[in-house]
Design a protein around this motif. Structure first.
Motif, PDB file in Angstrom:
ATOM      1  N   LEU A   6       0.854  -1.186   0.000  1.00  0.00           N
ATOM      2  CA  LEU A   6       0.000   0.000   0.000  1.00  0.00           C
ATOM      3  C   LEU A   6       0.887   1.232   0.000  1.00  0.00           C
ATOM      4  CD1 LEU A   6      -2.838   1.399   0.407  1.00  0.00           C
ATOM      5  CD2 LEU A   6      -2.332   1.306   2.864  1.00  0.00           C
ATOM      6  N   PHE A   7       0.664   2.116  -0.953  1.00  0.00           N
ATOM      7  CA  PHE A   7       1.403   3.370  -1.024  1.00  0.00           C
ATOM      8  C   PHE A   7       0.523   4.504  -0.533  1.00  0.00           C
ATOM      9  CE2 PHE A   7       3.862   0.706  -3.722  1.00  0.00           C
ATOM     10  CZ  PHE A   7       5.151   1.218  -3.711  1.00  0.00           C
ATOM     11  N   VAL A   8       0.999   5.221   0.468  1.00  0.00           N
ATOM     12  CA  VAL A   8       0.322   6.433   0.912  1.00  0.00           C
ATOM     13  C   VAL A   8       0.920   7.560   0.088  1.00  0.00           C
ATOM     14  CG1 VAL A   8      -0.275   7.908   2.859  1.00  0.00           C
ATOM     15  CG2 VAL A   8       0.080   5.450   3.218  1.00  0.00           C
ATOM     16  N   GLY A   9       0.159   8.086  -0.858  1.00  0.00           N
ATOM     17  CA  GLY A   9       0.711   8.873  -1.944  1.00  0.00           C
ATOM     18  C   GLY A   9       1.153   7.888  -3.017  1.00  0.00           C
ATOM     19  N   PHE A  32      -3.112   4.861  -2.227  1.00  0.00           N
ATOM     20  CA  PHE A  32      -4.057   5.624  -1.408  1.00  0.00           C
ATOM     21  C   PHE A  32      -3.700   7.100  -1.541  1.00  0.00           C
ATOM     22  CE2 PHE A  32      -4.633   7.451   2.980  1.00  0.00           C
ATOM     23  CZ  PHE A  32      -6.028   7.523   2.957  1.00  0.00           C
ATOM     24  N   HIS A  33      -4.605   7.879  -2.144  1.00  0.00           N
ATOM     25  CA  HIS A  33      -4.275   9.282  -2.399  1.00  0.00           C
ATOM     26  C   HIS A  33      -5.560  10.105  -2.493  1.00  0.00           C
ATOM     27  CE1 HIS A  33      -5.276   9.078  -6.832  1.00  0.00           C
ATOM     28  NE2 HIS A  33      -5.125   7.797  -6.551  1.00  0.00           N
ATOM     29  N   ASP A  67      -5.636  -4.584   4.514  1.00  0.00           N
ATOM     30  CA  ASP A  67      -4.714  -5.610   5.019  1.00  0.00           C
ATOM     31  C   ASP A  67      -3.424  -5.715   4.203  1.00  0.00           C
ATOM     32  OD1 ASP A  67      -3.954  -7.555   6.835  1.00  0.00           O
ATOM     33  OD2 ASP A  67      -4.810  -9.191   5.648  1.00  0.00           O
ATOM     34  N   PRO A  68      -2.701  -4.599   4.053  1.00  0.00           N
ATOM     35  CA  PRO A  68      -1.438  -4.660   3.307  1.00  0.00           C
ATOM     36  C   PRO A  68      -0.351  -5.368   4.112  1.00  0.00           C
ATOM     37  CG  PRO A  68      -1.679  -2.499   4.295  1.00  0.00           C
ATOM     38  CD  PRO A  68      -2.970  -3.245   4.571  1.00  0.00           C
ATOM     39  N   ASP A  69       0.615  -5.923   3.384  1.00  0.00           N
ATOM     40  CA  ASP A  69       1.796  -6.483   4.031  1.00  0.00           C
ATOM     41  C   ASP A  69       2.855  -5.415   4.253  1.00  0.00           C
ATOM     42  OD1 ASP A  69       1.098  -9.429   3.924  1.00  0.00           O
ATOM     43  OD2 ASP A  69       0.973  -8.915   1.793  1.00  0.00           O
ATOM     44  N   VAL A  70       2.899  -4.469   3.316  1.00  0.00           N
ATOM     45  CA  VAL A  70       3.898  -3.391   3.331  1.00  0.00           C
ATOM     46  C   VAL A  70       3.199  -2.064   3.100  1.00  0.00           C
ATOM     47  CG1 VAL A  70       5.874  -2.396   2.096  1.00  0.00           C
ATOM     48  CG2 VAL A  70       5.768  -4.869   2.508  1.00  0.00           C
ATOM     49  N   VAL A  71       3.606  -1.051   3.833  1.00  0.00           N
ATOM     50  CA  VAL A  71       3.136   0.315   3.595  1.00  0.00           C
ATOM     51  C   VAL A  71       4.346   1.191   3.313  1.00  0.00           C
ATOM     52  CG1 VAL A  71       2.076   2.371   4.619  1.00  0.00           C
ATOM     53  CG2 VAL A  71       1.041   0.133   4.974  1.00  0.00           C
ATOM     54  N   VAL A  72       4.304   1.913   2.209  1.00  0.00           N
ATOM     55  CA  VAL A  72       5.333   2.902   1.880  1.00  0.00           C
ATOM     56  C   VAL A  72       4.691   4.265   2.012  1.00  0.00           C
ATOM     57  CG1 VAL A  72       6.928   3.752   0.136  1.00  0.00           C
ATOM     58  CG2 VAL A  72       6.467   1.289   0.308  1.00  0.00           C
ATOM     59  N   ASP A  73       5.158   5.039   2.973  1.00  0.00           N
ATOM     60  CA  ASP A  73       4.550   6.333   3.292  1.00  0.00           C
ATOM     61  C   ASP A  73       5.359   7.458   2.655  1.00  0.00           C
ATOM     62  OD1 ASP A  73       3.101   8.398   4.359  1.00  0.00           O
ATOM     63  OD2 ASP A  73       3.114   7.613   6.409  1.00  0.00           O
TER      64      ASP A  73
END
Length: 329
Positions: A6-9, A32-33, A67-73
């Motif tokens: 999941l990318f925030v931005g 997610f943006h 339910d992401p495994d990885v989040v890149v903020d």
């Protein structure tokens, strides 16, 4: 089982390249943006989109429900946003906060993780949005990552230096491409040996995935091009990419004054040098792109490179006055 990132931005510059990096590695990807910028993945069925505001706790919780495994903020600009994110994503495999080399508050060469002091951050700075507090806010975000890791969250930080490459909306690099493309003589401030560590967007994308997969919670990782280039070398590499020759003309403060210019007027000039130690990242298996390849990709993607006026940097008329003075010396 396919992992989910999941990318925030994620719709601009670093994000669009990082999304591709994770997709190419086999991840399912959600961006997610807020929808303020057109998504380069609008027609890509392999990339899901979720609309929301990361500063809205409810929207962020909805994103966590995916339910992401990885989040890149990518767009945490205030420390409270990092603290909220590490609470919301407290049970994932990796939360990767994109910090900055500007977080360092000590002018050491090179700057090393865990050794070089970070910028302090007051309560007032923590909620400010000005460029003057950017480094302080990023440093406090790093400290929020460390605190979350102490509580058992798999949170870590990546600190890029100045990023360049295709789709760079800051257009800091454009000035040098346009000067080389349009003129036989290119004015460089100082003696040409200035070092402001830069990093290709490709190298940042690779770093984000490597840290997400192999980084240690509570750790920060510098990312910069493995091989540094001086400002003179950068101009020469741009010339190579354009298959042209230019004369690099250096000028000190006295000569620049003839055009009403200062060294700091030129993009990518910094005094004192800014260099990040990237050995810690390399130890994770990060394989960096060479500057020659990265600069060539940047040159190819530079918009309006045949125009005389760059978005940043001195007017050519002022430069010509300096070049004229140097010819008489």
């Amino acid at each position: 089982m396919t992992r989910h990132a999941l990318f925030v931005g994620g719709t601009r510059f670093i994000g669009r390249r990082a999304v591709r990096e994770f997709r190419d590695a086999g991840y399912d990807v959600t961006v997610f943006h807020r929808g303020e910028h057109d998504s380069p993945f609008a027609d890509d069925e392999a990339v899901d989109h979720v609309s929301g505001d990361r500063t809205d706790d409810g929207d962020l919780a909805d994103a966590a429900a995916l339910d992401p495994d990885v989040v890149v903020d990518l767009v945490a600009y205030q420390p409270r946003e990092v603290r909220t994110a590490t609470r919301v994503f407290d049970d994932i495999d990796a939360y990767v906060y994109v910090s900055s080399g500007a977080a360092y508050g000590e002018e050491a060469v090179p700057k090393r993780e865990g050794e070089t002091e970070l910028e302090p951050c007051s309560d007032e700075q923590a909620t400010d949005d000005s460029g003057a507090t950017y480094g302080a806010r990023k440093a406090e975000g790093d400290r929020a990552v460390f605190a979350a890791a102490d509580e058992g969250v798999n949170a870590m930080s990546v600190r890029p230096c100045v990023v360049y490459g295709p789709h760079d909306y800051t257009r800091r690099f454009d000035y040098w491409v346009q000067r080389v493309a349009n003129h036989d003589r290119v004015l460089v401030p100082g003696d040409g040996t200035n070092l402001w560590h830069r990093v290709s967007v490709e190298n940042v994308a690779r770093a984000l995935r490597v840290v997400a997969e192999d980084g240690d919670p509570g750790e920060a990782y510098n990312v910069g091009d493995w091989t540094l280039q001086t400002l003179r070398e950068t101009v020469e590499t741009v010339a190579d990419a354009l298959d042209t020759d230019v004369e690099v003309v250096t000028a000190g403060s006295r000569e620049l004054a003839a055009g009403g210019l200062e060294r700091s007027d030129f993009p990518l000039y910094r005094d004192p040098p800014h260099v990040l130690d990237t050995n810690k990242l390399r130890s994770l298996g990060w394989e960096p792109q060479a500057p020659s390849e990265a600069v060539a990709e940047t040159v190819e993607a530079t918009p309006e490179r045949d125009a005389d006026d760059a978005q940043e940097g001195p007017d050519r008329e002022a430069e010509e006055r300096v070049l004229g003075v140097l010819e008489t010396m």
